[in-house]
Every structure is written in C-alpha cells, then in structure tokens.
Write a protein that holds these residues in place. Sequence first.
Motif, PDB file in Angstrom:
ATOM      1  N   ALA A  42       0.831  -1.201   0.000  1.00 18.53           N
ATOM      2  CA  ALA A  42       0.000   0.000   0.000  1.00 18.53           C
ATOM      3  C   ALA A  42       0.867   1.252   0.000  1.00 18.53           C
ATOM      4  N   LEU A  43       1.963   1.217   0.728  1.00 21.17           N
ATOM      5  CA  LEU A  43       2.851   2.376   0.795  1.00 21.17           C
ATOM      6  C   LEU A  43       3.523   2.618  -0.549  1.00 21.17           C
ATOM      7  N   ALA A  44       3.868   1.550  -1.250  1.00 22.89           N
ATOM      8  CA  ALA A  44       4.468   1.699  -2.578  1.00 22.89           C
ATOM      9  C   ALA A  44       3.469   2.295  -3.568  1.00 22.89           C
ATOM     10  N   ALA A  45       2.191   1.939  -3.419  1.00 23.09           N
ATOM     11  CA  ALA A  45       1.166   2.444  -4.330  1.00 23.09           C
ATOM     12  C   ALA A  45       0.801   3.892  -4.040  1.00 23.09           C
ATOM     13  N   ALA A  46       0.866   4.289  -2.774  1.00 26.18           N
ATOM     14  CA  ALA A  46       0.472   5.653  -2.381  1.00 26.18           C
ATOM     15  C   ALA A  46       1.397   6.114  -1.254  1.00 26.18           C
ATOM     16  N   PRO A  47       2.543   6.673  -1.588  1.00 24.80           N
ATOM     17  CA  PRO A  47       3.520   7.026  -0.558  1.00 24.80           C
ATOM     18  C   PRO A  47       3.200   8.276   0.249  1.00 24.80           C
ATOM     19  N   ARG A  48       2.128   8.984  -0.094  1.00 24.64           N
ATOM     20  CA  ARG A  48       1.743  10.153   0.697  1.00 24.64           C
ATOM     21  C   ARG A  48       0.994   9.657   1.932  1.00 24.64           C
ATOM     22  N   VAL A  49       1.489  10.013   3.122  1.00 27.98           N
ATOM     23  CA  VAL A  49       0.995   9.434   4.369  1.00 27.98           C
ATOM     24  C   VAL A  49       0.727  10.529   5.393  1.00 27.98           C
ATOM     25  N   THR A  50       0.082  10.123   6.480  1.00 29.01           N
ATOM     26  CA  THR A  50      -0.126  11.006   7.622  1.00 29.01           C
ATOM     27  C   THR A  50       0.356  10.292   8.874  1.00 29.01           C
ATOM     28  N   LEU A  51       1.177  10.970   9.642  1.00 28.32           N
ATOM     29  CA  LEU A  51       1.620  10.468  10.941  1.00 28.32           C
ATOM     30  C   LEU A  51       0.951  11.324  12.006  1.00 28.32           C
ATOM     31  N   SER A  52       0.139  10.706  12.848  1.00 28.27           N
ATOM     32  CA  SER A  52      -0.659  11.432  13.832  1.00 28.27           C
ATOM     33  C   SER A  52      -0.165  11.137  15.245  1.00 28.27           C
ATOM     34  N   VAL A  53       0.070  12.196  16.003  1.00 24.59           N
ATOM     35  CA  VAL A  53       0.488  12.079  17.401  1.00 24.59           C
ATOM     36  C   VAL A  53      -0.529  12.828  18.258  1.00 24.59           C
ATOM     37  N   VAL A  54      -1.101  12.155  19.248  1.00 26.31           N
ATOM     38  CA  VAL A  54      -2.109  12.746  20.136  1.00 26.31           C
ATOM     39  C   VAL A  54      -1.746  12.409  21.577  1.00 26.31           C
ATOM     40  N   ASP A  55      -1.806  13.389  22.467  1.00 20.35           N
ATOM     41  CA  ASP A  55      -1.518  13.122  23.881  1.00 20.35           C
ATOM     42  C   ASP A  55      -2.038  14.294  24.726  1.00 20.35           C
ATOM     43  N   ASP A  56      -1.712  14.241  26.008  1.00 24.91           N
ATOM     44  CA  ASP A  56      -2.116  15.282  26.963  1.00 24.91           C
ATOM     45  C   ASP A  56      -3.622  15.518  26.898  1.00 24.91           C
ATOM     46  N   ALA A  79      -1.720  21.145  13.368  1.00 23.30           N
ATOM     47  CA  ALA A  79      -1.541  21.085  14.818  1.00 23.30           C
ATOM     48  C   ALA A  79      -2.660  21.833  15.517  1.00 23.30           C
ATOM     49  N   LYS A  80      -3.074  21.295  16.671  1.00 18.60           N
ATOM     50  CA  LYS A  80      -4.093  21.977  17.469  1.00 18.60           C
ATOM     51  C   LYS A  80      -3.890  21.660  18.935  1.00 18.60           C
ATOM     52  N   PHE A  81      -4.281  22.630  19.748  1.00 16.35           N
ATOM     53  CA  PHE A  81      -4.213  22.493  21.206  1.00 16.35           C
ATOM     54  C   PHE A  81      -5.586  22.885  21.737  1.00 16.35           C
ATOM     55  N   THR A  82      -6.419  21.875  21.959  1.00 16.83           N
ATOM     56  CA  THR A  82      -7.812  22.098  22.334  1.00 16.83           C
ATOM     57  C   THR A  82      -7.935  22.113  23.851  1.00 16.83           C
ATOM     58  N   TYR A  83      -7.926  23.300  24.439  1.00 17.77           N
ATOM     59  CA  TYR A  83      -7.966  23.433  25.895  1.00 17.77           C
ATOM     60  C   TYR A  83      -8.914  24.556  26.325  1.00 17.77           C
ATOM     61  N   TYR A 140     -10.244  17.683  26.045  1.00 14.33           N
ATOM     62  CA  TYR A 140      -9.026  18.480  25.905  1.00 14.33           C
ATOM     63  C   TYR A 140      -7.954  17.556  25.333  1.00 14.33           C
ATOM     64  N   TYR A 141      -7.172  18.061  24.397  1.00 12.50           N
ATOM     65  CA  TYR A 141      -6.073  17.256  23.852  1.00 12.50           C
ATOM     66  C   TYR A 141      -5.159  18.129  23.000  1.00 12.50           C
ATOM     67  N   ALA A 142      -3.958  17.620  22.793  1.00  9.57           N
ATOM     68  CA  ALA A 142      -3.029  18.205  21.836  1.00  9.57           C
ATOM     69  C   ALA A 142      -2.814  17.194  20.721  1.00  9.57           C
ATOM     70  N   ALA A 143      -2.727  17.665  19.492  1.00 12.05           N
ATOM     71  CA  ALA A 143      -2.558  16.775  18.351  1.00 12.05           C
ATOM     72  C   ALA A 143      -1.690  17.443  17.301  1.00 12.05           C
ATOM     73  N   VAL A 144      -0.776  16.660  16.744  1.00 10.02           N
ATOM     74  CA  VAL A 144       0.033  17.114  15.626  1.00 10.02           C
ATOM     75  C   VAL A 144      -0.025  16.033  14.554  1.00 10.02           C
ATOM     76  N   GLN A 145      -0.362  16.432  13.337  1.00 10.28           N
ATOM     77  CA  GLN A 145      -0.371  15.523  12.201  1.00 10.28           C
ATOM     78  C   GLN A 145       0.701  15.963  11.214  1.00 10.28           C
ATOM     79  N   LEU A 146       1.606  15.048  10.912  1.00 13.51           N
ATOM     80  CA  LEU A 146       2.650  15.297   9.930  1.00 13.51           C
ATOM     81  C   LEU A 146       2.238  14.632   8.623  1.00 13.51           C
ATOM     82  N   VAL A 147       2.030  15.424   7.605  1.00 12.30           N
ATOM     83  CA  VAL A 147       1.646  14.912   6.288  1.00 12.30           C
ATOM     84  C   VAL A 147       2.866  14.995   5.386  1.00 12.30           C
TER      85      VAL A 147
END
Length: 218
Positions: free
Chosen positions: A69-83, A172-176, A107-114
Amino acid sequence: MLIHPWDAPAEDAEWRTWLAAHDFGQLAVNGLDGEPPFVQPVHVAYATGPGAYGEALLHLARPNPLWRALAAAPRVTLSVVDDYAYIPGPWHAPVGAPPEHGTPTSYYAAVQLVGVAHVLDDPEEKAELLRRRLDHFQPDGGTARPAVGEEPFGRMLSGIRGVRIEVTEVRAKFTYGGNKAREVQRRVTGLLARRDGPRDRAARAQQVRRLAAADREP
C-alpha cells in the motif's frame, strides 16, 4: 482535522516543542483498491530539516502488510495525540448558568505530519536511520550503535525496512477551552488538579501554558 482559530498554535515553535517530547503516534497509509487504510502504531523520531517542516524517521518489520500500500500511495499522515482529558459538562458551564447546562468536551493536543514516505532498504541507510533514532531515544547510550556486518545488530538489518517521511504539511491543534471565558478556563484548571486522573496533570499543564500565553497578548 478541524482546527478552530482558538485551538491553533501561536507559532511553529509551539507544535515543534510539543512534538519533541511526544514521539509515539500512528502512521496512516491509504489502503489498496478501496480497502480501509493501514494504521500502524509506531515510535517516531522527528528532526528539523531538510525542508521547511523537517522529517520523521521510523522503521518497521519487513513482513508488515502495509508495504504494498505504501508503494502504491507514498503520501501518508503520521498522527500524534496526547495530553488529553475528558471534561465533564458542569466544568464547562458558562458563568452564571446552571452546571447541568455545561457541554462535555475533550481536551487534547494533536500534531499531524503529512508527507511523502521514502522506504530505505540499503543496509547502510537503515543502520544510519537506526543510529539517528537511538540518538533521539537513548542519547545517553546503553545500546550498541548498529553497523553493517557487525554484531549484535548487523545481521538483523535484513529483517526491517526504514521509512523517512519528508514532511510537507503540519496540522496542529491544542484544544484546551480557548474559546471559553477566562473564569471558566481557570475553573477547569482547578478541577483538573482536584481530580488528578492519569492524564489530568499533563492536560492541565497545557491549559495553564496556553492561558499564560493568551494573558501576555496585547
């Protein structure tokens, strides 16, 4: 990911600082032929440069089913959520309103790397990627640095594939509760301290930091 103006980072330094201390996320890769996406939990080392948004480094086992799947579509999203923390409705009730009129929220913090994922199969490239990851996760040592043809890890390099994500966009978002009255926000900081659940301290620290930054604005 919806990002309201009051949840957005004030500047890139805010999400970069947060991401430096939060290095476990989920890699999302488009599925093949209409299949659901692959979602892979993974430790990731984020590094600034090259490019405006830097790169993310990770590795996965060679038998992982996502490679086609990665070879067919190498554009990805890496999502990190915490706090994150659940905020009961009464905590968020408007000033002067009955507690039961408050709206529950999260409440949460999230960063998505595309970005674009580059798969590394060359043994030396994989060894260098692993060394960089160890520099991130174990800067004080304690584990031998991988080297091609050398024990203890040289023979294991064939069992993994490296991934370098060239980051092209950051969400990125910081929902507080940034859209709530200061009195309501400070009420929540006190209630988080009182409840003191598993992630309440981290969520409270983010809210206090965001409140302090907002108070400093002209």
